[in-house]
Design an enzyme around this catalytic site. Sequence first.
Site, PDB file in Angstrom:
ATOM      1  N   SER A 102       3.688  -2.018  10.357  1.00 54.44           N
ATOM      2  CA  SER A 102       5.141  -2.146  10.506  1.00 54.44           C
ATOM      3  C   SER A 102       5.665  -3.546  10.170  1.00 54.44           C
ATOM      4  CB  SER A 102       5.584  -1.733  11.917  1.00 54.44           C
ATOM      5  OG  SER A 102       5.264  -0.372  12.141  1.00 54.44           O
TER       6      SER A 102
ATOM      7  N   GLY B 115       2.986   2.423  10.660  1.00 53.10           N
ATOM      8  CA  GLY B 115       3.972   3.472  10.425  1.00 53.10           C
ATOM      9  C   GLY B 115       4.741   3.887  11.670  1.00 53.10           C
TER      10      GLY B 115
ATOM     11  N   ASN C 186       0.862  -1.175   0.000  1.00 51.50           N
ATOM     12  CA  ASN C 186       0.000   0.000   0.000  1.00 51.50           C
ATOM     13  C   ASN C 186       0.903   1.231   0.000  1.00 51.50           C
ATOM     14  OD1 ASN C 186      -1.797   2.068   0.569  1.00 51.50           O
ATOM     15  ND2 ASN C 186      -2.193   1.409   2.677  1.00 51.50           N
ATOM     16  N   TRP C 187       0.968   1.895  -1.138  1.00 54.94           N
ATOM     17  CA  TRP C 187       1.919   3.007  -1.263  1.00 54.94           C
ATOM     18  C   TRP C 187       1.407   4.301  -0.618  1.00 54.94           C
ATOM     19  CZ3 TRP C 187       3.742   2.555  -7.111  1.00 54.94           C
ATOM     20  CH2 TRP C 187       4.379   1.314  -7.264  1.00 54.94           C
ATOM     21  N   LYS C 188       0.144   4.300  -0.234  1.00 52.45           N
ATOM     22  CA  LYS C 188      -0.475   5.491   0.362  1.00 52.45           C
ATOM     23  C   LYS C 188      -0.262   6.708  -0.563  1.00 52.45           C
ATOM     24  CE  LYS C 188       0.083   3.309   4.798  1.00 52.45           C
ATOM     25  NZ  LYS C 188       0.263   3.403   6.236  1.00 52.45           N
TER      26      LYS C 188
ATOM     27  N   GLU D  54      -5.146  -4.517  11.065  1.00 53.35           N
ATOM     28  CA  GLU D  54      -4.061  -3.546  11.202  1.00 53.35           C
ATOM     29  C   GLU D  54      -4.263  -2.738  12.487  1.00 53.35           C
ATOM     30  OE1 GLU D  54      -2.186  -2.500   7.208  1.00 53.35           O
ATOM     31  OE2 GLU D  54      -3.957  -1.260   7.393  1.00 53.35           O
TER      32      GLU D  54
ATOM     33  N   HIS E 149      -9.300   1.602   5.301  1.00 55.10           N
ATOM     34  CA  HIS E 149      -7.991   1.725   5.946  1.00 55.10           C
ATOM     35  C   HIS E 149      -8.110   2.681   7.133  1.00 55.10           C
ATOM     36  CE1 HIS E 149      -3.830   2.761   6.672  1.00 55.10           C
ATOM     37  NE2 HIS E 149      -3.511   1.646   6.054  1.00 55.10           N
TER      38      HIS E 149
ATOM     39  N   GLY F 168       3.007  -1.101   4.258  1.00 55.66           N
ATOM     40  CA  GLY F 168       3.103   0.316   3.926  1.00 55.66           C
ATOM     41  C   GLY F 168       4.548   0.690   3.647  1.00 55.66           C
ATOM     42  N   GLY F 169       5.208   1.236   4.675  1.00 62.79           N
ATOM     43  CA  GLY F 169       6.574   1.765   4.531  1.00 62.79           C
ATOM     44  C   GLY F 169       7.545   0.837   3.816  1.00 62.79           C
TER      45      GLY F 169
ATOM     46  N   GLU G 268      -6.356   5.021   8.121  1.00 64.20           N
ATOM     47  CA  GLU G 268      -6.119   6.440   7.820  1.00 64.20           C
ATOM     48  C   GLU G 268      -7.379   7.081   7.247  1.00 64.20           C
ATOM     49  OE1 GLU G 268      -2.565   5.648   5.587  1.00 64.20           O
ATOM     50  OE2 GLU G 268      -1.607   5.101   7.481  1.00 64.20           O
TER      51      GLU G 268
HETATM   52  P1  PGA Z   1       3.131   0.344   7.618  1.00 59.22           P
HETATM   53  O1  PGA Z   1       1.670   0.573   7.006  1.00 59.22           O
HETATM   54  O2  PGA Z   1       3.630  -0.947   7.065  1.00 59.22           O
HETATM   55  O3  PGA Z   1       3.936   1.531   7.153  1.00 59.22           O
HETATM   56  O4  PGA Z   1       2.987   0.296   9.095  1.00 59.22           O
HETATM   57  C1  PGA Z   1       0.766  -0.483   6.896  1.00 59.22           C
HETATM   58  C2  PGA Z   1      -0.560   0.000   6.379  1.00 59.22           C
HETATM   59  O5  PGA Z   1      -1.008   1.081   6.770  1.00 59.22           O
HETATM   60  O6  PGA Z   1      -1.211  -0.679   5.563  1.00 59.22           O
END
Ligand code: PGA
Length: 252
Positions: free
Chosen positions: A213, A174, A9-11, A168, A96, A234-235, A98
């Site tokens: 993470s 993150g 997930n590149w956000k 999650e 998600h 994500g990251g 966010e």
């Molecule tokens: P993260 O993000 O791996 O940077 O913690 C995961 C996500 O939000 O899907």
Amino acid sequence: MKKNMIAGNWKMNMLRHEARELTQNIISGVAKVKHDLDILLAPPFTSLDVVRGLIEGTKVKLSAQNVFWEDRGAFTGEISPAMLIDAGCEWAIIGHSERRGILGETDSIVRKKIKASLNDGLNVIVCVGETLEEREQGKTIKIVQSQVESALMDLELEDYSKFVIAYEPVWAIGTGKNATPEEAEHVHATIREITGNIFGQDSDLIRIIYGGSVKVDNIKELLAMDNIDGALIGGAGLNAESFVKIVKIAGE
Ligand code: PGA
């Protein structure tokens, strides 16, 4: 057979030229992975076409990060399931944290998005998870249970492989902190019980993936758990080398 899923997930990251480079490096890195995995990339809308062009003929699939629940009409700024399919997406991430936290998406909005997507043939990854405050108050299971039950309310699933739940924990996204494999497994097992109660034993085919993470160092232990069927990343997915390593470990 249930395949593990690794989704990046590149956000809100990656300009088009960056998306091109990252995708090219990921494709060449995962080309030799023989194991049958679902590998997904979820770039921002503005790079869907760039990624689509590059993944054609490879094992990588395209996902959107969000979707709207109507097919067409006066919904400025929104994008429908049909439009995403037209743009080459097989999947959409829905709910998600966010979007729930920053953009105010509620359980009922999440449910509408799930229904509209599945109706149109777009597969979904539905995200659930508790905040730090909720965890500290001992409410993890209660929160996750209500999010999952809400997402599944009145849902008829024809093909369980097209419905993925991502657990999650919000405090792990993150932050570099992650749930231990045992902590995650406890929640995943609860989710599995809920899907089993609603749909029966066949719903074991619903994948429950973990996010928060996830990195090269912890993917193996997470996937060793009975009810963890992959990861939403994500990251670590913004770097081709680490994403490819994660895919390789998942494929071992
Ligand atoms: P993260 O993000 O791996 O940077 O913690 C995961 C996500 O939000 O899907």
